[in-house]
Design a protein around this motif. Structure first.
Motif, PDB file in Angstrom:
ATOM      1  N   TYR A  29      56.742  71.411 -56.652  1.00  0.00           N
ATOM      2  CA  TYR A  29      57.000  72.181 -56.077  1.00  0.00           C
ATOM      3  C   TYR A  29      58.535  71.610 -55.215  1.00  0.00           C
ATOM      4  N   LEU A  30      58.380  70.637 -54.825  1.00  0.00           N
ATOM      5  CA  LEU A  30      59.863  69.875 -54.448  1.00  0.00           C
ATOM      6  C   LEU A  30      60.668  69.597 -55.431  1.00  0.00           C
ATOM      7  N   LYS A  31      60.254  69.142 -56.511  1.00  0.00           N
ATOM      8  CA  LYS A  31      61.308  69.028 -57.589  1.00  0.00           C
ATOM      9  C   LYS A  31      62.120  70.200 -58.001  1.00  0.00           C
ATOM     10  N   GLU A  32      61.147  71.261 -57.950  1.00  0.00           N
ATOM     11  CA  GLU A  32      61.771  72.855 -58.509  1.00  0.00           C
ATOM     12  C   GLU A  32      63.023  73.079 -57.095  1.00  0.00           C
ATOM     13  N   ILE A  33      62.644  73.031 -56.125  1.00  0.00           N
ATOM     14  CA  ILE A  33      63.659  73.185 -55.057  1.00  0.00           C
ATOM     15  C   ILE A  33      64.908  72.139 -55.065  1.00  0.00           C
ATOM     16  N   MET A  34      64.550  70.833 -55.347  1.00  0.00           N
ATOM     17  CA  MET A  34      65.498  69.792 -55.305  1.00  0.00           C
ATOM     18  C   MET A  34      66.642  69.919 -56.558  1.00  0.00           C
ATOM     19  N   ARG A  35      66.046  70.621 -57.776  1.00  0.00           N
ATOM     20  CA  ARG A  35      66.975  70.835 -58.785  1.00  0.00           C
ATOM     21  C   ARG A  35      67.841  71.995 -58.556  1.00  0.00           C
ATOM     22  N   GLU A  36      67.395  72.995 -57.604  1.00  0.00           N
ATOM     23  CA  GLU A  36      68.694  73.708 -57.241  1.00  0.00           C
ATOM     24  C   GLU A  36      69.666  73.506 -56.160  1.00  0.00           C
ATOM     25  N   ILE A  37      69.156  72.498 -55.038  1.00  0.00           N
ATOM     26  CA  ILE A  37      70.059  72.025 -54.060  1.00  0.00           C
ATOM     27  C   ILE A  37      70.535  70.584 -54.289  1.00  0.00           C
ATOM     28  N   GLY A  38      69.888  69.898 -55.194  1.00  0.00           N
ATOM     29  CA  GLY A  38      70.165  68.478 -55.064  1.00  0.00           C
ATOM     30  C   GLY A  38      70.513  67.878 -56.855  1.00  0.00           C
ATOM     31  N   THR A  39      70.911  66.559 -56.667  1.00  0.00           N
ATOM     32  CA  THR A  39      71.334  66.235 -58.130  1.00  0.00           C
ATOM     33  C   THR A  39      70.451  64.739 -58.247  1.00  0.00           C
ATOM     34  N   TYR A  40      70.060  64.627 -59.328  1.00  0.00           N
ATOM     35  CA  TYR A  40      69.120  63.491 -59.606  1.00  0.00           C
ATOM     36  C   TYR A  40      69.735  62.331 -60.109  1.00  0.00           C
ATOM     37  N   ASN A  41      69.776  61.022 -59.583  1.00  0.00           N
ATOM     38  CA  ASN A  41      70.753  60.061 -59.878  1.00  0.00           C
ATOM     39  C   ASN A  41      69.769  58.957 -60.776  1.00  0.00           C
ATOM     40  N   SER A  42      70.087  59.105 -62.095  1.00  0.00           N
ATOM     41  CA  SER A  42      69.501  58.335 -62.811  1.00  0.00           C
ATOM     42  C   SER A  42      69.998  56.968 -63.212  1.00  0.00           C
ATOM     43  N   LYS A  43      71.259  56.860 -62.678  1.00  0.00           N
ATOM     44  CA  LYS A  43      72.041  55.555 -63.122  1.00  0.00           C
ATOM     45  C   LYS A  43      72.711  54.875 -61.676  1.00  0.00           C
ATOM     46  N   GLY A  44      73.137  53.790 -62.074  1.00  0.00           N
ATOM     47  CA  GLY A  44      74.116  53.184 -60.931  1.00  0.00           C
ATOM     48  C   GLY A  44      73.136  52.707 -59.769  1.00  0.00           C
ATOM     49  N   ALA A  45      73.889  52.589 -58.655  1.00  0.00           N
ATOM     50  CA  ALA A  45      73.326  51.884 -57.403  1.00  0.00           C
ATOM     51  C   ALA A  45      72.122  52.598 -56.730  1.00  0.00           C
ATOM     52  N   HIS A  46      72.352  54.129 -56.999  1.00  0.00           N
ATOM     53  CA  HIS A  46      71.283  54.842 -56.293  1.00  0.00           C
ATOM     54  C   HIS A  46      70.399  55.435 -57.211  1.00  0.00           C
ATOM     55  N   GLN A  47      69.764  54.777 -58.111  1.00  0.00           N
ATOM     56  CA  GLN A  47      69.236  55.033 -59.371  1.00  0.00           C
ATOM     57  C   GLN A  47      67.798  55.609 -58.702  1.00  0.00           C
TER      58      GLN A  47
END
Length: 184
Positions: free
Chosen positions: A104-122
């Motif tokens: 449920y949380l991932k579903e909401i976060m996909r709408e309001i946020g971006t997932y960092n898969s690379k870099g310093a904040h991986q």
């Protein structure tokens, strides 16, 4: 770089031959030996089906109960208040903060946020730019200066505290200049 090369050979003597004989005998011995025991070995340790830490974990899980989906707006409010404190969160921390199921949380976060898969904040989430309400450095400085102005209790600043927000920056500069001690 090698300049000289030398070969060394031991002097063949009785002492050297005894040493080599002992080395050969030691290398032919097996590393492990099996022994037949006359009686069974009884130790204090017995196999356990469920260890204490597993039992404690299960009790803790049962006491907390299952995670139930809260209303979407309530979860959004919790997320926005969390992102006011820090810019990046991993999903585990967001689950701890909101007490919501991961899916449920991932579903909401996909709408309001971006997932960092690379870099310093991986492996962290951050808000999309349209949901960020971070203050710029200039706005933050003006706000702290305005608060500083409000906390001053001298007669000069009482007049300045009445000023509107638009003219407070100009008044602040004048007050700061007048409140500095003069050096002779």
């Amino acid at each position: 770089m090698v300049v000289h090369r030398a070969e060394c050979r031991p002097v063949v003597s009785d002492n050297y031959m005894k040493l080599k004989k002992l080395q050969i005998k030691a290398s032919t011995k097996p590393q492990r030996l099996s022994q037949q025991l006359e009686r069974a070995v009884t130790t204090v340790f017995k196999p356990v089906a469920n260890h204490d830490f597993n039992v404690e974990h299960e009790k803790k899980k049962k006491s907390e109960g299952k995670m139930v989906r809260a209303e979407r707006q309530v979860v959004l409010d919790m997320l926005f208040s969390a992102f006011e404190k820090h810019q990046y969160y991993n999903i585990k921390d967001l689950v701890d903060i909101t007490k919501q199921p991961v899916t449920y949380l991932k579903e909401i976060m996909r709408e309001i946020g971006t997932y960092n898969s690379k870099g310093a904040h991986q492996s962290t989430w951050e808000l999309k730019p349209e949901y960020r309400h971070y203050q710029s450095a200039e706005e933050e400085e003006m706000q702290t200066d305005y608060l500083w102005l409000r906390t001053m209790s001298t007669p000069e600043t009482e007049e300045a505290s009445v000023l509107s927000d638009a003219s407070s920056a100009e008044a602040l500069a004048e007050i700061k200049a007048s409140s500095k001690p003069s050096v002779l």
